[in-house]
Structures are given as C-alpha cells and as structure tokens.
Design a protein around this motif. Structure first.
Motif, PDB file in Angstrom:
ATOM      1  N   MET A   1       9.849 -11.396  12.350  1.00 46.73           N
ATOM      2  CA  MET A   1      11.184 -11.515  11.736  1.00 46.73           C
ATOM      3  C   MET A   1      11.152 -10.140  11.258  1.00 46.73           C
ATOM      4  N   ALA A   2      12.222  -9.710  10.656  1.00 48.24           N
ATOM      5  CA  ALA A   2      12.419  -8.202  10.114  1.00 48.24           C
ATOM      6  C   ALA A   2      13.941  -8.284   9.423  1.00 48.24           C
ATOM      7  N   ILE A   3      14.056  -7.220   8.716  1.00 46.15           N
ATOM      8  CA  ILE A   3      15.522  -7.447   8.039  1.00 46.15           C
ATOM      9  C   ILE A   3      16.209  -6.055   8.679  1.00 46.15           C
ATOM     10  N   PHE A   4      17.596  -6.110   9.210  1.00 43.55           N
ATOM     11  CA  PHE A   4      18.448  -5.394   9.713  1.00 43.55           C
ATOM     12  C   PHE A   4      17.866  -4.366  10.976  1.00 43.55           C
ATOM     13  N   LEU A   5      16.671  -4.338  11.238  1.00 47.33           N
ATOM     14  CA  LEU A   5      16.204  -3.799  12.525  1.00 47.33           C
ATOM     15  C   LEU A   5      14.927  -4.502  13.159  1.00 47.33           C
ATOM     16  N   THR A   6      15.050  -4.575  14.351  1.00 44.90           N
ATOM     17  CA  THR A   6      13.903  -5.382  15.269  1.00 44.90           C
ATOM     18  C   THR A   6      13.911  -4.631  16.597  1.00 44.90           C
ATOM     19  N   LYS A   7      13.009  -4.985  17.402  1.00 53.33           N
ATOM     20  CA  LYS A   7      12.486  -4.644  18.572  1.00 53.33           C
ATOM     21  C   LYS A   7      13.628  -4.756  19.531  1.00 53.33           C
ATOM     22  N   ASP A   8      14.561  -5.438  19.171  1.00 52.49           N
ATOM     23  CA  ASP A   8      15.617  -5.841  20.049  1.00 52.49           C
ATOM     24  C   ASP A   8      16.719  -4.826  19.857  1.00 52.49           C
ATOM     25  N   SER A   9      16.812  -4.102  18.524  1.00 50.77           N
ATOM     26  CA  SER A   9      17.853  -3.282  18.335  1.00 50.77           C
ATOM     27  C   SER A   9      18.080  -2.034  19.366  1.00 50.77           C
ATOM     28  N   LYS A  10      19.242  -1.781  19.866  1.00 53.14           N
ATOM     29  CA  LYS A  10      19.432  -0.666  20.622  1.00 53.14           C
ATOM     30  C   LYS A  10      20.159   0.327  19.820  1.00 53.14           C
ATOM     31  N   VAL A  11      19.642   1.571  19.748  1.00 56.76           N
ATOM     32  CA  VAL A  11      19.884   2.759  18.675  1.00 56.76           C
ATOM     33  C   VAL A  11      20.379   3.726  19.431  1.00 56.76           C
ATOM     34  N   ILE A  12      21.439   4.430  18.854  1.00 58.24           N
ATOM     35  CA  ILE A  12      21.925   5.648  19.212  1.00 58.24           C
ATOM     36  C   ILE A  12      21.775   6.590  18.100  1.00 58.24           C
ATOM     37  N   LEU A 133      15.305   3.245   7.785  1.00 53.70           N
ATOM     38  CA  LEU A 133      14.430   2.103   7.593  1.00 53.70           C
ATOM     39  C   LEU A 133      13.430   1.752   9.020  1.00 53.70           C
ATOM     40  N   ILE A 134      12.225   0.998   8.547  1.00 50.22           N
ATOM     41  CA  ILE A 134      11.431   0.807   9.692  1.00 50.22           C
ATOM     42  C   ILE A 134      10.870  -0.480   9.613  1.00 50.22           C
ATOM     43  N   PRO A 136       7.672  -2.130  11.260  1.00 50.64           N
ATOM     44  CA  PRO A 136       6.414  -1.529  11.803  1.00 50.64           C
ATOM     45  C   PRO A 136       6.050  -2.287  13.164  1.00 50.64           C
ATOM     46  N   GLY A 137       5.694  -1.837  14.195  1.00 44.76           N
ATOM     47  CA  GLY A 137       5.443  -2.334  15.223  1.00 44.76           C
ATOM     48  C   GLY A 137       6.615  -2.599  16.290  1.00 44.76           C
ATOM     49  N   GLN A 138       7.716  -2.579  15.741  1.00 46.76           N
ATOM     50  CA  GLN A 138       8.909  -2.774  16.310  1.00 46.76           C
ATOM     51  C   GLN A 138      10.037  -1.785  16.411  1.00 46.76           C
ATOM     52  N   SER A 139      10.311  -1.147  15.610  1.00 51.12           N
ATOM     53  CA  SER A 139      11.377  -0.224  15.601  1.00 51.12           C
ATOM     54  C   SER A 139      11.657   0.715  14.450  1.00 51.12           C
ATOM     55  N   ASN A 140      11.986   1.986  14.498  1.00 46.71           N
ATOM     56  CA  ASN A 140      12.232   3.147  13.431  1.00 46.71           C
ATOM     57  C   ASN A 140      13.451   3.679  13.629  1.00 46.71           C
ATOM     58  N   ALA A 141      14.095   3.565  12.649  1.00 44.88           N
ATOM     59  CA  ALA A 141      15.530   4.337  12.495  1.00 44.88           C
ATOM     60  C   ALA A 141      15.605   5.157  11.388  1.00 44.88           C
ATOM     61  N   GLY A 142      14.911   6.304  11.645  1.00 42.89           N
ATOM     62  CA  GLY A 142      15.231   7.355  10.513  1.00 42.89           C
ATOM     63  C   GLY A 142      14.033   8.118  10.486  1.00 42.89           C
ATOM     64  N   ILE A 143      13.316   8.521   9.236  1.00 43.65           N
ATOM     65  CA  ILE A 143      12.664   9.684   9.248  1.00 43.65           C
ATOM     66  C   ILE A 143      11.261   9.260   8.635  1.00 43.65           C
ATOM     67  N   ILE A 144      11.075   7.658   8.559  1.00 39.55           N
ATOM     68  CA  ILE A 144       9.716   7.325   7.901  1.00 39.55           C
ATOM     69  C   ILE A 144       8.688   7.506   8.874  1.00 39.55           C
ATOM     70  N   SER A 178       9.446  -5.108   6.647  1.00 39.44           N
ATOM     71  CA  SER A 178      10.228  -4.136   6.837  1.00 39.44           C
ATOM     72  C   SER A 178      10.398  -3.184   5.669  1.00 39.44           C
ATOM     73  N   ALA A 179      10.453  -1.877   5.822  1.00 37.69           N
ATOM     74  CA  ALA A 179      10.861  -0.887   4.593  1.00 37.69           C
ATOM     75  C   ALA A 179      12.193  -0.479   4.669  1.00 37.69           C
ATOM     76  N   VAL A 180      13.001  -0.442   3.691  1.00 33.49           N
ATOM     77  CA  VAL A 180      14.263   0.190   3.671  1.00 33.49           C
ATOM     78  C   VAL A 180      14.380   1.277   2.651  1.00 33.49           C
ATOM     79  N   GLY A 181      14.947   2.375   3.050  1.00 40.20           N
ATOM     80  CA  GLY A 181      14.981   3.638   1.939  1.00 40.20           C
ATOM     81  C   GLY A 181      16.553   3.671   1.898  1.00 40.20           C
ATOM     82  N   ILE A 182      16.962   3.274   0.802  1.00 40.74           N
ATOM     83  CA  ILE A 182      18.535   3.234   0.597  1.00 40.74           C
ATOM     84  C   ILE A 182      19.134   4.613  -0.131  1.00 40.74           C
TER      85      ILE A 182
END
Length: 279
Positions: A1-12, A133-134, A136-144, A178-182
């Motif tokens: 599990m994760a919050i907001f972002l997972t391995k199934d997220s499709k990112v643009i 947010l990231i 780990p091991g699934q998806s990374n959306a940003g600059i972490i 998950s880690a979220v930088g707000i």
C-alpha cells in the motif's frame, strides 16, 4: 500500500521538455516511475528519448489523459506560467497534480487552490514549492532522490525538502511506505492533516513522522487532528526556534534563528540564512 502514488500510477510531466523537466523526468524513469507522456503545446506530436525510453509529448493535459490514461501530473513549469498549467490540470480533472515549481506568486497559488475547490476538489494538489512525493520501490513523482531509502512502514509528511531527504536517509534501514513533501509556501494544496489522515487509513503504515516549520499554526492544527483522529504513533519535528510575530518562515529562516540561538550561524544577515539552508 501507499498514499496518493503507487506502481500503477500513470504519470505525465507538464514542462517535460524544459531543462529541469528533462533532468527530473530521466531520474523519475530511473526510479521506476511509469511516465506515459509530457505536455508542451508547442511540441505536441513529438517524443523525447530518455536512454531508450520514448516518451510522447501531448498538446494538453486532457489529450494526454485521453491517450494514456494518466492520473498524475508533475509540473516543472516556470512560475509565470504555473497558474495556467495548474488550472489546465484541474480542468482536465486529473486526480493528482504535483507542483514542484518554486517562486509562484502567492496570489496565483491562492487562485488555483480556490479554483480546484470550486471545481469540486477533483484534483488533489501537492505543493507548490515542494519536492513531490515518493513511494519507494514503486513510483517517484518529483525531485526526491530515489536511492536514499527503501520500502518500509513509516509514513513521512514534511514542509521542508531538505529535511525530507535527511529524515529518509537517517531512517533508510527501516524504510518508508510513502513520503510526501507538501511545500512550505503560505498557500499550499495538500496539508499535514490531509497526509496524516491518509497515513492513518493506510494499513501498511505503522508509524508517522511529521516535519514542520516555525511560523503559522499549521503544526498546531495538525497536533489537534492527531489527538482527535490518529491512533498510530506520530513523531513530530518543528524546525526553528523563534520567528517574528505574524511572519511565516521557511526552514532556512527558521533554522537560522535556531543556529543563532546555538551560536552556530555567523550573523543575523544573509550569511546566517545560507548556513542554515545548507544543513
């Protein structure tokens, strides 16, 4: 599990073809993020080769969503154009918009935050001026940085980008769900409370770390929420020691106050802030 972002997220990536967007798209791909497209109206119909991975460029967020099924957008758009870019994402009803850009006018941030609300909050905004947010091991959306920790069962929500990285590295042997930088701007989308509620509901997060900054009352409101609604252990850290009354300070200014108190900064001017920001 994760919050907001997972391995199934499709990112643009809005602004993918700019220098910063190119750099971080390459890094996100290396972290396993499923990046399905970029957005740049002037380069629609082209594609960008990232070490053998061809990423198509679309003319709008709506087109990218229609063609790819994208459900996350990461924005690397210059401050002057960020409001229009976020509004475009909201109009397309993309579920998550991660606004990395620093230096967006507070009036613009307030405007697109209010616009999202008027549209029924169908788009969750993270940021602006945040590391993203990231999971780990699934998806990374940003600059972490994707290589400073491993998957685990700690949830992290933080105002500070630098302290996000530091905390993830220090607890790397335990790992994060998950880690979220707000972000630390005066007006942001997702708050400490939003992330705390999500971590409370996540069955694979056992403990929560919350990082705040002096100035404003967001951390006090988060503490009240924790007392009333959170059953999991929460560790809180608020960077800084003192701030002028009524002034919201970022982690650099806040830490400068702390360092001055401890005798670690060189003075009350910009040099002190520089020392603090370098921590």
């Amino acid at each position: 599990m994760a919050i907001f972002l997972t391995k199934d997220s499709k990112v643009i990536v809005q602004g993918m073809t700019g220098a910063t967007g190119m750099k971080h798209t390459k890094l996100m791909l290396a972290d396993g993020t499923n990046i399905v497209g970029g957005v740049n109206p002037r380069k629609a119909g082209t594609s960008v080769d990232f070490d053998g991975t061809e990423v198509p460029v679309f003319g709008s967020v709506a087109e990218a969503m229609e063609k790819t099924g994208a459900n996350v957008s990461v924005l690397f758009v210059p401050p002057a154009f960020s409001k229009a870019a976020v509004v475009e994402a909201i109009d397309a009803e993309i579920p998550l918009a991660v606004v990395i850009t620093e230096g967006i006018a507070v009036h613009d941030s307030a405007a697109f935050w209010a616009y999202a609300g008027a549209k029924g909050n169908k788009t969750r905004i993270i940021g602006p001026n945040c590391p993203g947010l990231i999971t780990p091991g699934q998806s990374n959306a940003g600059i972490i940085p994707g290589d400073i920790t491993k998957p685990g069962r700690i949830g992290l929500v933080s105002k500070s980008g630098t302290l996000t990285y530091q905390m993830m590295y220090e607890l790397r042997d335990i790992g994060f769900s998950s880690a979220v930088g707000i972000g630390g701007d005066p007006v942001i989308g997702t708050t400490h409370i939003d992330a705390l509620a999500a971590f409370e509901a996540d069955p694979e997060t056992d403990l929560i770390v919350m990082i705040g900054e002096i100035g404003g009352d967001a951390e006090e409101r988060a503490a009240d929420f924790i007392k009333a609604n959170v059953t999991k252990p929460v560790v809180g850290y608020v960077a800084g020691f003192t701030a002028p009354e009524g002034k919201t300070m970022g982690h650099a200014g806040g830490l400068k106050g702390l360092l001055l108190r401890l005798g670690g900064a060189r003075g009350a001017g910009d040099d002190g802030a520089g020392v603090a920001h370098g921590l």
